[in-house]
Write a protein that holds these residues in place. Structure first.
Motif, short mmCIF file in Angstrom:
data_model
loop_
_atom_site.label_atom_id
_atom_site.label_comp_id
_atom_site.label_asym_id
_atom_site.label_seq_id
_atom_site.Cartn_x
_atom_site.Cartn_y
_atom_site.Cartn_z
N HIS A 184 -34.39 -25.91 5.73
CA HIS A 184 -33.25 -26.49 5.01
C HIS A 184 -33.72 -27.40 3.88
N GLY A 185 -34.81 -28.14 4.13
CA GLY A 185 -35.31 -29.05 3.10
C GLY A 185 -35.74 -28.33 1.84
N VAL A 186 -36.48 -27.23 2.00
CA VAL A 186 -36.93 -26.46 0.83
C VAL A 186 -35.74 -25.81 0.12
N ALA A 187 -34.83 -25.24 0.89
CA ALA A 187 -33.68 -24.55 0.29
C ALA A 187 -32.79 -25.51 -0.48
N SER A 188 -32.60 -26.74 0.04
CA SER A 188 -31.74 -27.70 -0.64
C SER A 188 -32.44 -28.36 -1.82
N ALA A 189 -33.78 -28.43 -1.78
CA ALA A 189 -34.51 -29.05 -2.88
C ALA A 189 -34.64 -28.11 -4.08
#
Length: 489
Positions: A449-454
């Motif tokens: 989720h962190g990579v996708a949202s960043a």
């Protein structure tokens, strides 16, 4: 072969990729679901003809078919034969199956091409204890080495051409950076002037509102008190001067109201950014984009310089081998040919991976790459950011080699790796994957989720796991440029 459907187990959730295009992410911080999808794909591919297995559908020019079924095998067999790929090597290219040795073997096979691979395997069979070394014609070996030298020289010429104009490119980059710095200064100055003017308009509007309110109250008192209204200067009743004072105050009030309206319109106008400032900001973004593109191109040119050095070294070594073959014949020489071809293929693979690692890390691992690659190739996959970068570099190189060789590769699966990279490396990796998605219709990657949202702008589709009363389900979100990522649950 483009993956259309992946099912987790016999009755698990279905990952529908039928209209998926570009860089597609399976977003999950943990859980077994991704592993179940990969198990379905791996079992369907490595155990052909197994009935009753999980459903994995792919699409080819012959239509949609199940992985491992008869139609699938009829399509796969000609591909493996044409490119001299083993089934395990194809799995390494397609979804990262098999150990490290299989990845490197697949890369070497694709680097050598079908003809060279067949020759290497033929020499290996003939040099085996049960083989007949005397059945190899010396002339065929000589001709083969000469063809390798010609191909090497073509690589040198191609890389030399791609490296031309490096100084001009550096000068262009310096000029673009200078212009970008100047325009950013204009943007900052324009922004400060706009904010200052807007604050000034707001201040003046407030002053006029206060004055208008004061005059309105004064007129109200004059109307209520009439001739007995007191003068504000001396405190005496205005008497016969009351009407004149009332008229003067009304004229002043009307003027203040008129000016206040003008400042209100001016304040409203300044709420929107001026067109000239927006134009300068647009120019600044264009220059930033140009600087990034020039920087990337300069980095690619430098990497090609390293590839050129490796190509020149290979040509020199093959020329030395040709000279030795001119003086001697026999099984020893054939073993030297085979060993040299194998070593040349490995060296080229190592060079390609080296270039990819430099690109993914901005040159950070240049000094440690030889030991890192040797450790990884000998010991297999390991944890840590450096090994994650290395594995991703190998997978990208494998996919590019397959496309360059003409393998009908319509989809590639990257099971893991992005979640182990540092933030800067993740961004560079996504840029490389976006570029690769322009050559391969579907790139399916697992991320967090962190990579996708960043970095939502890098992905075309996002699949996220949701827990519902009925169990697990997948929610699909459009992403990419122009899509606003509001929240990640």
């Amino acid at each position: 072969m483009k993956i259309d459907v992946l099912q987790a187990g016999l009755r698990g959730p279905v990952l529908d990729l039928q209209d998926g295009r570009g860089l597609v992410a399976f977003v999950a911080d943990g859980g077994p679901l991704w592993g179940e999808f990969m198990s379905s794909l791996r079992e369907g591919f490595t155990r052909p003809g197994r009935p009753g297995g999980p459903r994995v559908l792919v699409r080819t020019g012959d239509g949609t078919m199940g992985v491992g079924g008869r139609a699938f095998e009829e399509v796969l067999a000609p591909t493996l034969t044409a490119h001299v790929l083993s089934r395990e090597e194809y799995a390494a290219v397609w979804f990262g199956g098999g150990p490290v040795t299989t990845w490197l073997s697949a890369a070497a096979t694709l680097c050598q091409g079908p003809e060279t691979t067949r020759r290497v395997r033929e020499l290996g069979r003939l040099l085996a204890p049960e083989g007949d070394g005397g059945s190899v014609r010396d002339g065929s070996v000589d001709g083969f080495v000469r063809r390798m030298i010609l191909e090497g020289k073509e690589d040198v010429e191609r890389l030399s051409r791609s490296g031309e104009g490096l100084e001009a490119l550096e000068a262009k980059l310096r000029e673009a950076r200078g212009e970008a710095a100047e325009v950013h200064g204009d943007v900052e100055a324009g922004m400060m002037a706009w904010v200052r003017e807007r604050q000034d308009a707001e201040t003046r509007l407030l002053l006029y509102r206060d004055r208008e309110r004061e005059l309105r109250d004064r007129l109200k008192r004059l109307d209520e008190e009439g001739d007995e209204a007191a003068c504000r200067s001396c405190g005496q009743p205005l008497q016969d001067r009351a009407q004149a004072v009332r008229n003067a105050r009304r004229e002043e009030w009307e003027a203040v109201v008129q000016d206040g309206r003008w400042w209100r319109r001016r304040r409203d106008q300044l709420e929107r950014k001026p067109d000239d400032l927006k134009a300068i900001e647009t120019r600044a973004m264009e220059l930033d984009s140009a600087v990034n593109e020039l920087s990337e191109e300069l980095e690619r040119r430098k990497i090609r310089g390293l590839e050129l050095e490796a190509a020149i070294g290979r040509v020199d070594e093959l020329a030395a081998l040709e000279a030795r073959l001119g003086r001697r014949r026999g099984s020893v020489e054939m073993e030297e040919v085979r060993a040299e071809l194998v070593r040349a293929a490995r060296e080229r693979v190592r060079s390609l991976v080296h270039a990819r690692v430099l690109s993914l890390t901005g040159g950070r691992l240049a000094g440690v790459f030889p030991a890192l690659f040797a450790d990884w190739a000998d010991g297999g996959r390991r944890g840590g950011k450096e090994f994650a970068v290395l594995e991703l570099a190998v997978r990208i190189a494998l996919a590019e080699l397959a496309v360059d060789a003409g393998v009908p590769l319509q989809s590639v699966v990257l099971p893991a790796g992005l979640n182990r990279l540092g933030r800067e490396d993740v961004h560079r990796a996504l840029v490389e994957l976006v570029r690769l998605s322009r050559r391969i219709p579907l790139l399916l990657v697992r991320t967090t989720h962190g990579v996708a949202s960043a970095f939502p702008e890098c992905f075309d589709l996002l699949y996220r796991v949701e827990d519902v009363p009925e169990g697990r389900r997948l929610r699909r979100d459009r992403s990419g440029l122009g899509t606003i990522w509001l929240q990640v649950d």
